[in-house]
Design a protein around this motif. Structure first.
Motif, short mmCIF file in Angstrom:
data_model
loop_
_atom_site.label_atom_id
_atom_site.label_comp_id
_atom_site.label_asym_id
_atom_site.label_seq_id
_atom_site.Cartn_x
_atom_site.Cartn_y
_atom_site.Cartn_z
N SER A 27 0.87 -1.17 0.00
CA SER A 27 0.00 0.00 0.00
C SER A 27 0.90 1.22 0.00
CB SER A 27 -0.86 0.02 1.26
OG SER A 27 -1.54 -1.20 1.40
N GLN A 28 0.65 2.14 -0.89
CA GLN A 28 1.49 3.33 -0.97
C GLN A 28 0.65 4.58 -0.68
OE1 GLN A 28 2.76 2.36 -5.03
NE2 GLN A 28 4.85 2.34 -4.30
N VAL A 29 1.20 5.43 0.15
CA VAL A 29 0.49 6.65 0.53
C VAL A 29 1.42 7.83 0.32
CG1 VAL A 29 -0.64 7.87 2.43
CG2 VAL A 29 -0.80 5.37 2.29
N GLN A 30 0.98 8.82 -0.46
CA GLN A 30 1.78 10.03 -0.60
C GLN A 30 1.46 10.94 0.57
OE1 GLN A 30 0.94 12.65 -3.92
NE2 GLN A 30 3.06 13.37 -3.97
N ALA A 31 2.45 11.15 1.41
CA ALA A 31 2.22 11.97 2.61
C ALA A 31 3.55 12.47 3.15
CB ALA A 31 1.51 11.14 3.69
N ASP A 32 3.44 13.52 3.95
CA ASP A 32 4.61 14.06 4.65
C ASP A 32 4.70 13.34 6.00
OD1 ASP A 32 6.41 15.58 6.15
OD2 ASP A 32 5.76 17.47 5.25
N ALA A 33 5.84 12.76 6.26
CA ALA A 33 6.00 11.98 7.49
C ALA A 33 5.85 12.84 8.74
CB ALA A 33 7.35 11.28 7.49
N SER A 34 5.98 14.16 8.58
CA SER A 34 5.81 15.02 9.76
C SER A 34 4.34 15.17 10.14
CB SER A 34 6.43 16.40 9.51
OG SER A 34 5.66 17.13 8.57
N ARG A 35 3.47 14.76 9.23
CA ARG A 35 2.02 14.81 9.51
C ARG A 35 1.41 13.53 8.96
NH1 ARG A 35 -0.13 20.13 10.01
NH2 ARG A 35 -2.02 19.39 9.02
#
Ligand SMILES: C[S@@+](CC[C@H](N)C(=O)[O-])C[C@H]1O[C@@H](n2cnc3c(N)ncnc32)[C@H](O)[C@@H]1O
Length: 141
Positions: A119-127
């Motif tokens: 599963s791939q999620v485009q996100a900023d690891a800080s949020r």
């Protein structure tokens, strides 16, 4: 500075820009307000641009520290594995050997789109867009 415990894999280059990147990472860790939306956007653009050649240029040597860490101190492999900064998925197979359920997170869709897996999620690891306990899925069953 940590002592070296694993020899550098053959062919691993010393990249001149690495020291500056490491200094920036240390600054962000020391003061998280340094991680701004502008820097997140810039980082995304930098990795988007590197995506095409990432595996060819770097794929051969990046796994060594992870393999060593998993061999010597692998945490419990129950629940989910959240791979932060998964990029092109160079390291994902090593995690998949231990955890059946991997969720890959990265800022750069160009990096992630090089290899579709898990599963791939485009996100900023800080949020991170996950609720508390998300990775401990099995324990909640
Ligand atoms: C040095 S690359 C490593 C990629 C992969 N893990 C590998 O070893 O080949 C760092 C990756 O982290 C991603 N990244 C950097 N900052 C991030 C953040 N705040 N949140 C999510 N991903 C981030 C980048 O887009 C890039 O794909």
């Amino acid at each position: 500075m940590l002592p070296r415990v694993v020899e550098a894999p053959e062919g691993k280059p010393v990249r001149p820009e690495a020291a500056d990147n490491q200094r920036l990472m240390a600054e962000i860790l020391d003061d998280t307000s340094c991680w701004t939306p502008e820097l997140a956007k810039f980082t995304t653009e930098v990795f988007d641009a590197m995506a095409e050649n990432w595996v060819d240029e770097r794929g051969g040597y990046r796994a060594a520290p992870l393999v060593d860490a998993l061999d010597r101190g692998c945490p419990s492999s129950s629940g989910r594995c959240l791979e932060i900064g998964s990029g092109t998925g160079v390291l994902t197979p090593y995690l998949q050997e231990r955890w059946g359920d991997i969720v890959c997170v990265d800022l750069s869709m160009e990096m992630m789109s090089r290899r579709r897996m898990g599963s791939q999620v485009q996100a900023d690891a800080s949020r991170l867009p996950f609720s508390r306990g998300f990775v401990r899925r099995d324990r909640h069953r």
